[in-house]
Write a protein that holds these residues in place. Structure first.
Motif, mmCIF file in Angstrom:
data_model
loop_
_atom_site.group_PDB
_atom_site.id
_atom_site.type_symbol
_atom_site.label_atom_id
_atom_site.label_comp_id
_atom_site.label_asym_id
_atom_site.label_seq_id
_atom_site.Cartn_x
_atom_site.Cartn_y
_atom_site.Cartn_z
ATOM 1 N N LYS A 150 36.056 42.514 53.841
ATOM 2 C CA LYS A 150 36.328 42.599 52.314
ATOM 3 C C LYS A 150 37.521 42.002 51.988
ATOM 4 C CE LYS A 150 33.310 46.768 51.745
ATOM 5 N NZ LYS A 150 33.250 48.115 51.222
ATOM 6 N N SER A 210 40.240 40.226 48.940
ATOM 7 C CA SER A 210 40.570 40.383 47.567
ATOM 8 C C SER A 210 42.032 39.387 47.399
ATOM 9 C CB SER A 210 41.048 41.604 47.113
ATOM 10 O OG SER A 210 42.047 42.047 47.611
ATOM 11 N N TRP A 212 28.551 42.492 38.593
ATOM 12 C CA TRP A 212 29.745 41.482 39.161
ATOM 13 C C TRP A 212 30.403 40.544 37.840
ATOM 14 C CZ3 TRP A 212 25.198 43.008 41.382
ATOM 15 C CH2 TRP A 212 25.060 43.627 42.454
ATOM 16 N N PHE A 265 41.174 40.935 42.562
ATOM 17 C CA PHE A 265 39.590 40.667 42.646
ATOM 18 C C PHE A 265 38.971 40.542 44.011
ATOM 19 C CE2 PHE A 265 40.869 39.839 38.121
ATOM 20 C CZ PHE A 265 39.936 40.695 37.317
ATOM 21 N N ARG A 266 37.843 41.077 44.182
ATOM 22 C CA ARG A 266 37.280 40.685 45.245
ATOM 23 C C ARG A 266 36.662 39.437 45.531
ATOM 24 N NH1 ARG A 266 33.972 46.275 47.006
ATOM 25 N NH2 ARG A 266 35.409 47.702 46.956
ATOM 26 N N PHE A 283 34.967 45.180 39.412
ATOM 27 C CA PHE A 283 36.122 44.358 38.460
ATOM 28 C C PHE A 283 36.041 45.481 37.042
ATOM 29 C CE2 PHE A 283 31.841 43.478 36.395
ATOM 30 C CZ PHE A 283 32.135 43.573 35.192
ATOM 31 N N ASP A 319 33.065 40.151 42.282
ATOM 32 C CA ASP A 319 33.721 41.513 42.365
ATOM 33 C C ASP A 319 32.659 42.391 41.515
ATOM 34 O OD1 ASP A 319 35.259 43.736 42.310
ATOM 35 O OD2 ASP A 319 37.062 42.662 41.718
ATOM 36 N N VAL A 358 35.192 34.158 43.110
ATOM 37 C CA VAL A 358 35.281 35.740 42.612
ATOM 38 C C VAL A 358 33.966 36.448 42.128
ATOM 39 C CG1 VAL A 358 36.247 37.413 40.855
ATOM 40 C CG2 VAL A 358 37.588 35.684 41.631
#
Length: 939
Positions: free
Chosen positions: A187, A189, A250, A178-179, A215, A212, A210
Motif C-alpha cells: 500500500k 501513498s 474511488w 492519497f493512495r 479519499f 484511492d 491515484v
C-alpha cells in the motif's frame, strides 16, 4: 563479408551474456526483478549488455514498488528513488555509459510504450449506446445488469464538474496523501503535490495513478462535490458497518498512458464511473469472453481468481491490432461530464488519453445481488465460469457441456496437462493457447467459443457450484471483498431490513450459504425433539458466527460444521464438559449462560436423517461402528471429546489444520445443541444505541463474568502425551497445562512474520523486522517463571478456562424490566448472557482481555478500566523483587498481552492498527504496547 555477417560480428549479446544469452531478453528482465538493488548494482558491472539491462527504468520501478510502503517521494527516476529508499547516495556527476552493438526488440517496444504520446492516436466515438435524461424504469429494464451504457447529464449539477481539475485539486489538496494504484501488493501513498510532480516528469509504460478508496477520509470535502446519480442509489452494501463494508468508491487521477488493465470488478458488482477532466478510452467485453492476451488463474482450493494481463497501453498497441472486426471489444471515448455504467461481470480496460480526474463507485442492487452471492460462495469452478465462460470447465464437464451446447468442431479447452491446484484460461495470441488452431496472425480460431452455450444467468451459473463447499465448512477466498463473518451478517441484516425482498435474499443465501441444506437439517432436529416448526421469517441462519444458528419460538439451535466433523465434535464436546463443570461448581456464572435443553448428532444415511442424542459423555455409536481409531485414554475419558483431548489434537497439529480423522463422515454427520433462547438482542445489534450508563454496566458485567470464568475449576490433565515434560519443565516443576499453553505460543512464534504479512496489515516494515527482538526465544522460558508465585514458596498459579471469543456477537443484552418502550423500541439495555463456549481453551486469563478491549470496547479506555476494576483478580503472578530485570519485563501485563497479540491466531493487529492510527508511524513494539495496553500495568 555481407552486412548481416558484419552485424553479427558487432553483436555484443552472446559474449556479454555468456550462457544467459540462450534466454530471451524478456525472461532475463523478469529474473532480474527477483534480485535486490545491491545485487543488481554488482551484476551491472559484469558486462556491457548486463549494464544496459540492469539500468532499465522499468526494472528499478519494480524494485522500488516492491520495497516501498506508506508515503512515497519520487526522486525524478525510479533508480534514484530506490537508492534513496535503500539509503544509498548516488554520484550525481557520474555519466551513464553507452554501448553500441546491442539490439533488443523487446526493450525497444517497451521503450516506445514508455515514451509514446497518445496525441496522434485516432479514436472514434465508439459503439457504446449513449443516453440522456433516461428514467430509472428505463434504465432498469434496458441496462441494469444487462449491458453498458454511456450517460450524459448526470454530473451537470455537481461542483466537481468545475472544480475537479488537476491544478485546482493540487492547490487545495496538495499536502493530502492519497493512495496510489500499482501492481505491487504494498500500500503506497503520495502527497497530491508530489504525485502531480511525478505525473509531469514520469516516462513509465504503466504510470502510477491515484486510485484511492479512502479519499473521503483523507479529504472529506471532496464528498460534498458530487452525489450518487439517481440511477445508482440502491446499494445493498450500505447496511454494513463502515469497518465491514468493502471498498466501493474511488477517486481516480492519472496521466496520459495510465489506466486500468483488463479486469472484472470485485464480487461481480456493477459500477458507474464519471469523468470530470480529460479523456478516457474504454473497451469492454461481455461476461465469459476473456480478452486476447489475458490469463485467468482460478485456485481450485478456495476459488480465488487472479488475472495476468498486459498493461492497458500494451494491450491497445500489441493485441488490439490482431483482432478481427467481429472479435473487437465494445468501445467508447468518455468525455468530461459523462458517466459510463459497467454491468456485473463485464470485462473492461481503460486507457487515459490525457491527464484525467474521475470518480467511481461499485454497488449491489436487486439486479446483481445473486451474482455477488455466487462470487462469494466457496469453490472454484463457478468463479472461473463467471469470468471465462465454458473455457473454465475441466475435461469431464467440458465434454458434458459440449454435448449440450457445442457443434462437433467447437470443442472446449482441455486442461489435462495443467496442475490440479490451478485451472487457467489462456487467451494469449501467438501460439500460447493449447490445442487450438491459429490463423496467420497468431489469433486463435476458437476465440468466439464464448458465444456458444454460455449464459450469464444466475440459474445457469449456479449449476457449477460445488454444493458441498458451503460457507461454514470450507476455506474462504482471500480475494473475496468481504470476510465470511461479514457476509453472513450482511445476509442476516438484509433479511430483517428488506422483508419485501426475502424471496431474492433466500435464493442468494442458498447460493452463498447453502441455506436450504441447513434448513433441512434444522427441520429434522425439530421433528425429533418435538419442537415447533420454523416460520418463513425464521428460516435463515442468524448472526455472523461460523456455524448455522437458528432462533425460533423459545429455542436456539446451533449446528456444528466449522472446520469439519472432527473439529465440530471437539467443539461441542468441550462445551458440554464445561457446562457439566459449571453446574457441579454451582458457579454464579451459570445464570448468565443459556440453559442447555438438548444436544446430539444428526446423521444422513441413504437420504434418510437420523438423530442420535448425545450429552458428551461417551463416544457415539456412529463413530465406533465406522472403524474409527480411538485410543484407550480417549475411550476411558469421562468426556472423550472434552478439553484435554481437544488440546491434544491441536497440539499434534501444531496450529495447522490437520487431516480430519472423520473425513469419511464429514459430509453427512453434524453435531448440534439446543439452548433456551435469550430475550433481547446481541450487543452487535445495539452497539450504536446504548447509553453511556448501559455501556458502563456492560463493562462491569463482563469483568464479573470473566472473574467467574477464570475461577472455575477445570478437569485434570490425563493424557500421557501432555504429561511428558522436557528438562526445563521438570526443573521448574511446571504443570502440564502451562507446558501446553507455552508450547502452543512457541509454535505460533515460528511463522509469526508470514502470518502477519499474509493478513496485509499496515504494519511498518521497521516493526516487522523487530519481532524477534521484541519476543526473543528466552521469552517462553521466562514466561514459565512468571507463573511461579515465588512470594508463597514454590507454588504455581493455576491456569484458567479461556473463552477466547467474547466479541460483540457473543454478548446478549436484555431490556430492563421497567424500561418504557414504544412499538418495541427500548431505551435501556442490560447485559444478560455470554454465548458460544465451543472455542474454550485453557491458559493465561489475560488472553480473554484482547477481544473484549478491541472488538467490544473498540479501544475505549474508560470502559476497559471499568472492566478491570470489576474483574478484581491479579494480573501479575509475582511481585517479588528477587526476579531479574528480564523477568520483570515478562511480569509486565502490558508486555505479555502485546506478545499474545502478535502470536494470536486471529488478525488482532489489524484491529489495533485500525483503532489507533498513530500506530502506523510507531518505531518500536514497545511504543505499540504502551499505546494500547499500558493501563494494565496499573492493576
Amino acid at each position: 563479408m555481407d552486412e548481416t555477417t558484419a552485424f553479427r560480428q558487432r553483436d555484443r549479446r552472446p559474449e556479454a551474456l555468456g550462457s544467459l544469452s540462450a534466454l530471451p531478453d524478456e525472461t532475463i528482465c523478469v529474473l532480474l526483478e527477483y534480485l535486490d538493488p545491491r545485487d543488481i548494482a554488482h551484476l551491472a558491472c559484469v558486462s556491457s549488455v548486463m549494464y544496459i539491462l540492469c539500468n532499465e527504468e522499468p526494472l528499478w520501478m519494480s524494485l522500488c514498488l516492491r520495497r516501498a510502503k506508506g508515503p512515497l517521494d519520487y526522486k525524478g527516476s525510479w533508480k534514484n528513488t530506490t537508492l534513496h529508499l535503500e539509503g544509498v547516495t548516488q554520484d550525481k556527476d557520474r555519466k551513464p555509459l553507452h554501448f553500441d552493438g546491442f539490439n533488443s526488440l523487446y526493450l525497444y517496444k517497451r521503450f516506445y510504450r514508455c515514451n509514446a504520446s497518445l496525441e496522434g492516436f485516432s479514436f472514434d466515438d465508439g459503439n457504446v449506446e449513449r443516453r440522456r435524461d433516461i428514467s430509472l424504469d428505463e434504465f432498469s429494464k434496458e441496462y441494469d445488469a444487462k449491458k453498458p451504457v454511456l450517460l450524459s447529464g448526470l454530473a451537470d449539477s455537481w461542483p466537481a464538474s468545475s472544480t475537479w481539475t488537476i491544478d485546482q485539486l493540487s492547490e487545495k489538496y496538495g499536502e493530502v496523501p492519497f493512495r496510489i494504484s500499482q501492481r505491487s501488493p504494498n500500500k503506497i501513498s503520495m502527497k497530491f503535490k508530489d504525485y502531480i510532480s511525478y505525473m509531469k516528469t514520469q516516462r513509465d509504460e504503466d504510470p502510477l495513478y491515484v486510485f484511492d478508496d479512502r479519499f473521503g477520509e483523507a479529504a472529506p470535502e471532496l464528498l460534498k462535490d458530487y452525489s450518487v446519480p439517481y440511477l445508482f442509489q440502491e446499494d445493498w452494501f450500505e447496511i454494513l458497518d463502515k469497518e465491514n463494508r468493502p471498498p466501493y468508491r474511488w477517486l481516480i487521477v492519472g496521466p496520459e498512458r495510465s489506466g486500468a488493465s483488463w479486469h472484472v470488478d470485485p464480487a461481480l458488482t456493477s459500477a458507474w464511473n464519471t469523468l470530470l477532466c480529460g479523456r478516457k478510452r474504454w473497451a469492454l467485453y461481455p461476461p465469459g469472453k476473456v480478452p486476447l492476451g489475458v490469463t485467468v488463474h482460478v485456485n481450485e482450493d478456495d476459488g480465488d481468481v487472479s488475472i495476468d494481463t498486459p498493461s492497458s497501453l500494451q494491450w491497445w498497441l500489441d493485441y488490439y491490432p490482431l483482432l478481427a472486426d467481429e472479435d473487437k471489444p465494445i468501445e467508447c471515448t468518455l468525455l468530461p461530464g459523462e458517466t459510463i455504467y459497467v454491468p456485473s461481470g463485464w470485462w473492461h480496460c481503460i486507457l487515459n488519453l490525457e491527464p484525467t480526474v474521475a470518480v467511481t463507485q461499485n454497488f449491489v442492487n436487486k439486479e446483481n445481488f445473486g451474482f455477488v452471492c455466487l462470487d462469494m460462495a466457496p469453490g472454484y469452478q463457478h468463479k472461473g465460469v463467471c469470468r471465462a465462460g465454458l473455457l473454465a470447465l475441466d475435461d469431464g464437464n467440458s465434454e458434458e457441456m459440449e454435448e449440450e451446447t457445442h457443434d462437433e468442431d467447437d470443442s472446449t479447452l482441455s486442461y489435462s496437462d495443467l496442475t490440479r491446484k490451478e485451472k487457467r484460461v489462456r487467451m494469449n495470441g501467438g501460439g500460447e493457447t493449447e490445442n487450438h488452431e491459429e490463423d496467420a496472425n497468431g489469433v486463435s480460431k476458437r476465440y468466439n467459443m464464448w458465444k456458444n452455450g454460455f449464459s450469464y444467468d444466475i440459474d445457469f451459473l449456479s449449476k457449477f457450484l460445488d454444493k458441498e463447499r458451503d460457507h461454514y465448512n470450507f476455506p474462504w477466498s482471500i480475494g473475496n471483498s468481504v470476510g465470511q463473518r461479514e457476509m453472513r451478517g450482511w445476509l442476516s441484516k438484509l433479511w430483517v431490513l428488506k422483508p419485501e425482498m426475502r424471496n431474492l435474499i433466500w435464493k442468494g443465501a442458498c447460493i452463498a450459504l447453502n441455506a436450504e441444506k441447513w434448513l433441512r437439517c434444522l427441520e429434522e432436529v425439530c421433528t425429533f425433539h418435538n419442537l415447533p416448526s420454523v416460520t418463513e421469517d425464521e428460516k435463515l441462519p442468524v448472526g455472523t458466527g461460523s456455524n448455522p444458528v437458528y432462533l425460533f419460538s423459545d429455542y436456539a439451535v446451533k449446528l456444528f460444521v466449522e472446520g469439519g466433523l472432527e473439529q465440530s465434535m471437539y467443539g461441542l464436546g468441550t462445551e458440554l464438559e464445561f457446562y457439566d463443570i459449571l453446574g457441579r461448581a454451582n458457579s454464579p456464572m451459570k445464570s448468565h449462560i443459556p440453559d442447555v435443553l438438548e444436544s446430539g448428532i444428526l446423521h444422513l444415511e441413504n437420504e434418510s436423517y437420523k438423530v442420535i442424542p448425545w450429552d458428551g459423555k461417551r463416544i457415539p455409536d456412529i463413530f465406533t461402528s465406522s472403524n474409527l481409531d480411538f485410543d484407550a485414554s480417549m475411550l476411558n475419558s469421562e468426556f472423550p471429546f472434552g478439553i484435554w483431548n481437544k488440546t491434544l489434537l491441536q497440539h499434534r497439529n501444531k496450529g495447522k489444520p490437520g487431516p480430519d480423522s472423520f473425513s469419511s463422515l464429514s459430509s453427512h454427520v453434524w453435531p448440534y445443541i439446543i439452548t433456551q433462547r435469550c430475550k433481547g438482542k446481541i450487543f452487535a445489534q445495539l452497539r450504536d444505541d446504548l447509553t453511556w450508563s448501559d455501556a458502563q454496566n456492560l463493562a462491569t458485567f463482563l469483568g464479573q463474568q470473566l472473574r467467574n470464568l477464570h475461577l472455575l475449576p477445570y478437569p485434570p490433565v490425563t493424557r500421557p502425551e501432555l504429561l511428558n515434560a522436557n528438562d526445563v519443565y521438570e526443573e521448574l516443576k511446571i504443570p502440564p497445562e502451562w507446558k501446553v499453553f507455552v508450547d502452543d505460543l512457541c509454535q505460533k512464534k515460528k511463522d509469526v512474520t508470514n502470518r502477519l504479512e499474509n493478513w496485509g496489515n499496515p504494519i511498518p516494515r521497521a516493526l516487522m523486522n523487530k519481532i524477534d527482538e521484541y519476543i526473543p526465544d528466552e521469552f517462553f522460558v521466562d514466561l514459565l517463571h512468571v507463573f511461579k508465585d515465588i512470594d508463597v514458596g514454590d507454588e504455581t498459579k493455576p491456569c484458567t478456562w479461556i473463552h477466547s471469543d467474547v466479541m460483540d456477537d457473543n454478548i446478549h443484552m436484555e431490556p430492563y424490566a421497567d424500561d418504557d418502550s414504544v412499538d418495541g423500541q427500548h431505551n435501556s439495555w442490560c447485559p444478560g448472557h455470554i454465548l458460544d463456549f465451543s472455542d474454550l481453551s485453557i491458559g493465561d486469563p489475560i488472553y480473554d482481555l484482547i477481544p473484549i478491549y478491541l472488538d467490544v470496547f473498540r479501544g475505549d479506555t474508560d470502559l476497559f478500566k471499568k472492566l478491570i476494576e470489576s474483574y478484581g483478580l491479579p494480573l501479575i503472578r509475582s511481585k517479588s523483587a528477587a526476579v531479574d530485570r528480564t523477568r520483570k519485563k515478562v511480569l509486565s501485563p502490558s508486555y505479555r498481552t502485546m506478545c499474545y497479540c502478535l502470536l494470536h491466531e486471529d488478525n488482532v493487529l489489524g484491529a489495533m492498527f485500525s483503532i489507533w492510527d498513530e500506530l502506523r508511524t510507531a518505531e518500536s513494539w514497545e511504543q505499540v504496547e504502551l499505546t494500547v495496553w499500558s493501563l494494565l500495568n496499573s492493576y
